[in-house]
Design an enzyme around this catalytic site. Sequence first.
Site, short mmCIF file in Angstrom:
data_model
loop_
_atom_site.label_atom_id
_atom_site.label_comp_id
_atom_site.label_asym_id
_atom_site.label_seq_id
_atom_site.Cartn_x
_atom_site.Cartn_y
_atom_site.Cartn_z
N ARG A 1 50.72 -18.15 6.60
CA ARG A 1 51.50 -17.95 5.38
C ARG A 1 51.21 -16.59 4.79
O ARG A 1 50.06 -16.18 4.69
CB ARG A 1 51.16 -19.03 4.35
CG ARG A 1 51.46 -20.42 4.88
CD ARG A 1 51.32 -21.49 3.84
NE ARG A 1 51.56 -22.80 4.47
CZ ARG A 1 51.60 -23.94 3.81
NH1 ARG A 1 51.44 -23.95 2.50
NH2 ARG A 1 51.82 -25.06 4.45
N ARG B 1 43.06 -19.73 -0.84
CA ARG B 1 44.41 -19.28 -0.50
C ARG B 1 44.27 -18.26 0.62
O ARG B 1 43.86 -17.12 0.39
CB ARG B 1 45.10 -18.66 -1.71
CG ARG B 1 46.60 -18.49 -1.54
CD ARG B 1 47.23 -18.02 -2.85
NE ARG B 1 47.05 -18.98 -3.94
CZ ARG B 1 47.77 -20.07 -4.12
NH1 ARG B 1 48.75 -20.35 -3.29
NH2 ARG B 1 47.53 -20.87 -5.14
N GLU C 1 44.84 -28.64 -4.99
CA GLU C 1 45.71 -29.42 -4.10
C GLU C 1 45.12 -29.45 -2.70
O GLU C 1 44.75 -28.42 -2.15
CB GLU C 1 47.10 -28.77 -4.05
CG GLU C 1 48.07 -29.52 -3.17
CD GLU C 1 49.36 -28.75 -2.95
OE1 GLU C 1 49.78 -28.02 -3.86
OE2 GLU C 1 49.94 -28.87 -1.85
N SER D 1 49.99 -32.94 0.40
CA SER D 1 51.31 -33.09 -0.17
C SER D 1 52.12 -34.02 0.74
O SER D 1 52.06 -33.87 1.96
CB SER D 1 51.96 -31.71 -0.22
OG SER D 1 53.17 -31.76 -0.90
N ARG E 1 40.88 -26.37 2.49
CA ARG E 1 40.73 -27.09 1.23
C ARG E 1 39.72 -28.21 1.37
O ARG E 1 38.93 -28.48 0.46
CB ARG E 1 42.09 -27.65 0.78
CG ARG E 1 43.15 -26.59 0.48
CD ARG E 1 42.86 -25.87 -0.81
NE ARG E 1 43.71 -24.70 -1.00
CZ ARG E 1 44.84 -24.69 -1.71
NH1 ARG E 1 45.26 -25.81 -2.29
NH2 ARG E 1 45.53 -23.58 -1.83
#
Lengths: 381, 546
Positions: A202, A217, A289, A292, A341
């Site tokens: 990403r 991130r 987070e 999801s 994460r």
Amino acid sequence: MKGKLEPSERQKLVEEGKNLKERLVTLEEDLLNLTDELQQEAQCVPNMTHPDVPVGGEDCSSIRKMVGKASEFSFSVKDHVQLGKDLNIFDFDAAAEVSGSKFYYLKNEAVMLEMGLINWAVSEVMKRGFTPLITPEIVRSSVVEKCGFQPRGTNTQVYSIEGSDQCLIGTAEIPVGGIHMDSIIPESSLPLKYVAFSHCFRTEAGAAGAATRGLYRVHQFSKVEMFILCRPEESNSFHEELIEIEEELFSSLGLHFKTIDMATQDLGAPAYRKFDVEAWMPGLGRYGEISSASNCTDYQSRRLGIRYRPESSIPPKKGKGSSTPTRFVHTLNATACAVPRMIICLLENYQQEDGSVVIPEPLRRFMGGLEIITPKIQIRC
Amino acid sequence: MGLKLCLSSTLKFSPISILRPISQSTKNPLRRSLLLVRALSADAAAGTTTIAPDTTPDDFRVAKAPQWKAAIDFKWIRENKEAVAANVKNRNSNANIDLVVELYDKLMNVQKEVEGLRAERNVVANRMKGKLEPSERQKLVEEGKNLKERLVTLEEDLLNLTDELQQEAQCVPNMTHPDVPVGGEDCSSIRKMVGKASEFSFSVKDHVQLGKDLNIFDFDAAAEVSGSKFYYLKNEAVMLEMGLINWAVSEVMKRGFTPLITPEIVRSSVVEKCGFQPRGTNTQVYSIEGSDQCLIGTAEIPVGGIHMDSIIPESSLPLKYVAFSHCFRTEAGAAGAATRGLYRVHQFSKVEMFILCRPEESNSFHEELIEIEEELFSSLGLHFKYASDFISSGFKFSFDVLTIVFPIHFPLAGLMTSSNFHRTIDMATQDLGAPAYRKFDVEAWMPGLGRYGEISSASNCTDYQSRRLGIRYRPESSIPPKKGKGSSTPTRFVHTLNATACAVPRMIICLLENYQQEDGSVVIPEPLRRFMGGLEIITPKIQIRC
């Protein structure tokens, strides 16, 4: 004009034919343009929304479930960057030189942690009847678009390959969605349940200033993803099943987390409904987070062309060629394990006063039996 | 069918060529075919090209002025011009040693001039500090101005010469170990043959057919989603990949290597410094649009980069890493080569070993790396039977060795003798990549394909990469530094080595094809089972499968 005609009649017809043809050519061109314009506009239309989804911005998202509670520390907690430094298991500086910011090397026990998490997640989800997959990480950009992402938009999250129409995937959702592209699946095959492992890439463009310290991130990470293709009537219940699996996985690791029903402004265009799981990260002092789960209903399947043929109870009439008309499947995707994460969660929640980190029991056999990561001085690079 | 044995005067064993493979242009090092031991198989005429997936740098010529400087020892090149030129010729490189030396000499001359001019300018500047007549001062000012102009021109020349010299010198390949056979692919020599013949009492299938019957691959969906040479692994193939990676990392860690997981996107300068050409024609390297970044083709690159521009204390050496990454290769220029199934793919998982060490130790670490590889592959069921006595005894061939080494009798149908073994090859000079001083490849027998396939490669790059990456070490001095004397022992460049512990698709091919049973099932070799949840066999029974 096939019949017998007087020359003058024939001439009139020829002219009429020519006239019609010209008008047709123009109109057919209009048709093409209109089709393109319509597609362009319509593709921007987001999916419909589940009636129970709260309307509004992020502060309107509602908490579905709270699991566990924040552990109390009798000493001042460190964040994962500090812990990693003391345990000599990360290298951000060398990665910044070699690759750029938001890249990292995992070293020593962090390698075992990543490999253990992946093995554990795949194994746990396989037990629940999902077919394991390892996917390509380079895909055609059209597939990315059909899944609902914008590879060429400003602030795109998608890396493109120079000199080709290919991109790097940001999630295994994309190559898995692509597997059944332009197909008609027999109803008896549904539901199709996949657990896919891939690296994800990403750009994180537009995320400047957001929390970027350490592993939170990053541009590249490993992820185990669940993906379901099913009949429309079943997607809501599979959505519940997916979030349940996630909650079971994270509970089994002893994490404290909350499951959130995301409000309308925080749904991606493809999602009819989206549940996020945020886990408590004591070193960061907030929830982050970790997963999801989205029900995309037929948004992706209409773009990817994934249909199924319902089994008809009425036998087809003799001579009547067509079978039951096909319908679009519903697709769902959910994170089983986003490794960085999870590493943050485990390091920060299981830290000891001496800087060591306990490995939760379910992971140990996927890490050669390792029970604790200690900061003792070893012969280390 | 005659057997042509080539025994050179140094008793090196040259592989037998019964069918010469399609020879590749020697200018294009990407296409290196290795000779195959093939006999009377019916479809020997098809697919005689081998699989050479190696990280061979393409076109030696640098495309444009380098953005960084390699610390090349020009003086050494000048002093050993003949040896360097001979090496360039042996390797079929288009480096131009004469030009390098010429540019270096020019550079030295200009440098001298520049220093001379600077000294003169200082003299003038000093004289201007004193008390002077106006006319004298004026003369000095003009002299100073004149000197400055000449300096500016010369300094520009210096910069240009430095760039030109870099550009030419960066093309010069590494020197070569004296034992490396000189020549093309047919001169590579076999160091070791390992294994025992296994016989199949049924006709063997290749991995593509096996994979289809077991429902563990999907090439068609991948061709739609991504393009050719991509694949999905499904069901037990996923466990196989994960098991192989876990096993390889774990085995190499036991031998004292530090485990690493690396970035797969790196700056293109790092790729160049490792000896690859990201922008060359037929490059193996994928570039990221709109950035100076590339995808790695091997973890060698990000691991080499870790200690970029550093000075390592001698006591830290050797540094031994075992790195896991995905690898991405364009395989440009590989059209027509064996591309069926998993042989030549754009993306794959690999476990790589990397060592940084003192120069005196690199040869022995090269031996250590190839030994580790041989142990790993043997432990998966490829048994050892030393063939080194064959080599040392020269013309004496024992029958046993003959049976293993020359499986002459390939019945055309039904029965097929397959040798469940692998061989280590000392690559000849034309098949070394520019960075490699010496390179050992391991090839395994792949019965379904009926030929050898490369499964691993171990290179000693000596100081080629470290001079470009700027990786030095400071030798511990036994002489304590004199008081007031600031400098310590001068630094030296480390040597770097890299070796494949496990290239997953090639290993999958080996395992499927060698361990297939008549009913289409595949036995999992014992060492892998505990990394695969205890799985002992992959069976083609009909399960609820996607």
